[in-house]
Design an enzyme around this catalytic site. Structure first.
Site, PDB file in Angstrom:
ATOM      1  N   ASP A  45       0.833  -1.198   0.000  1.00 54.39           N
ATOM      2  CA  ASP A  45       0.000   0.000   0.000  1.00 54.39           C
ATOM      3  C   ASP A  45       0.871   1.253   0.000  1.00 54.39           C
ATOM      4  O   ASP A  45       2.036   1.215   0.417  1.00 54.39           O
ATOM      5  CB  ASP A  45      -0.901   0.003   1.231  1.00 54.39           C
ATOM      6  N   TYR A  73       6.250  -9.144   8.343  1.00 53.93           N
ATOM      7  CA  TYR A  73       5.890  -7.740   8.522  1.00 53.93           C
ATOM      8  C   TYR A  73       6.084  -7.321   9.976  1.00 53.93           C
ATOM      9  O   TYR A  73       5.902  -8.131  10.894  1.00 53.93           O
ATOM     10  CB  TYR A  73       4.410  -7.505   8.177  1.00 53.93           C
ATOM     11  N   ASP A  87      -7.030   0.606   7.882  1.00 50.96           N
ATOM     12  CA  ASP A  87      -5.766   1.276   8.161  1.00 50.96           C
ATOM     13  C   ASP A  87      -6.033   2.750   8.428  1.00 50.96           C
ATOM     14  O   ASP A  87      -7.179   3.203   8.407  1.00 50.96           O
ATOM     15  CB  ASP A  87      -4.751   1.072   7.031  1.00 50.96           C
ATOM     16  N   ARG A 182      -3.849  -5.926   7.273  1.00 60.29           N
ATOM     17  CA  ARG A 182      -4.894  -5.005   7.735  1.00 60.29           C
ATOM     18  C   ARG A 182      -6.136  -5.794   8.183  1.00 60.29           C
ATOM     19  O   ARG A 182      -6.777  -5.443   9.169  1.00 60.29           O
ATOM     20  CB  ARG A 182      -5.251  -4.000   6.642  1.00 60.29           C
TER      21      ARG A 182
END
Length: 293
Positions: A45, A73, A87, A182
């Site tokens: 993103d 992550y 988010d 997310r």
């Protein structure tokens, strides 16, 4: 064509900066390298940072194998507020007082997601439904049904916690390809009796390619196609078999187990192609070698 005339080819491990899309990175790389043949594996993103692997030249044909690799992550989740994008870029659609959530309860809830789970892709994802990408439909204000997908969370560890009405946790997760972090954050909040969304996301590894080895886009370096396929099993062949690969012929699968894929190398270590098992033979999935060998 001389060696100097050959177009650029290989993989680049980029440390993506915030504020740009993965497509922006590809467009910039095309200008830097002077070729249109650039693609990426695994979209990040705009606000996310970290490892983004580019394929250049014929290596773009191998990007599906990079996309299939597991990811790691590090991220921050804010409990007590849900957004329509899960988010910080989204609109708040629900709030809760989650002051009763402790680090211990957050860890317990996190443990419930480790293993094989079902996720519904978010509307802001690149998944296609009836030929349209979900994020395109979301921009039109549309929400459509999405089928759940099976993903695997190998590890989900809380690395920091700040209590309050809206607690905040930092965490690290190792997960399969196709996992939406997310969505993981939103589901985590729901499991604790409220809602949540991501406030930061950084991808620190794709397969064996870590952010420590990644470079800013402006200083990208190309890795050989064989290096890009290092997470897969290799099969080194002699000159006769190398000629067969160059012509897209099958290879015997004797002595090999599993379905593959195998990165097929010549004696010098150059990548000739990628083969997968079909029945009792190895069949070409991608051939890079020239038939003129």
């Amino acid at each position: 064509m001389t060696t100097h005339d050959r177009p650029p080819e290989g993989f680049a491990v980029i440390d993506k900066a915030p504020g740009c899309t993965s497509h922006d990175v590809v467009a910039r790389a095309r200008r830097l390298l002077g070729t249109r043949k650039v693609g990426h594996a695994g979209t990040l993103d705009p606000d996310a940072t970290g490892v983004l692997i580019l394929g250049v030249g014929r290596a773009t044909r191998l990007l599906r194998y990079i996309t299939a690799l597991g990811k790691v992550y590090v991220a921050t989740v804010l409990f007590g507020a849900a957004t329509d994008t899960a988010d910080a870029a989204g609109r708040v659609v629900g709030t809760w007082d989650m002051s009763e959530v402790t680090e211990a309860s957050a860890r317990t809830a996190a443990a419930g997601f480790v293993g094989e789970i079902q996720q519904i892709p978010p509307m802001v994802s690149a998944v296609r439904v009836d030929g349209r990408r979900l994020h395109e439909l979301a921009r039109e204000g549309r929400t459509v049904p999405r089928a759940a997908r099976t993903v695997h969370i190998h590890r989900l560890e809380v690395t920091g916690f700040t209590p309050g009405a809206r607690p905040r946790a930092t965490f690290e997760t190792a997960c399969s390809s196709g996992t939406y972090v997310r969505t993981l954050a939103a589901d985590w909040g729901a499991a604790l009796g409220g809602g949540a969304h991501l406030t930061s996301l950084r991808r620190t590894a794709v397969g064996s390619f870590s952010v420590a080895a990644a470079r800013p886009l402006e200083r990208l370096e190309l890795l050989a196609p064989a290096v890009g396929m290092r997470d897969y099993a290799t099969l080194t062949v002699d000159e006769a078999a190398a000629r067969a690969v160059a012509h897209g012929r099958r290879l015997p699968a004797s002595g090999l187990s599993g379905e593959g894929p195998w990165a097929v190398l010549d004696a010098s270590g150059s990548l000739l192609g990628v083969y997968e098992r079909r029945g009792d033979a190895l069949c070409p999935a991608v051939v890079l070698a020239s038939g003129s060998r």
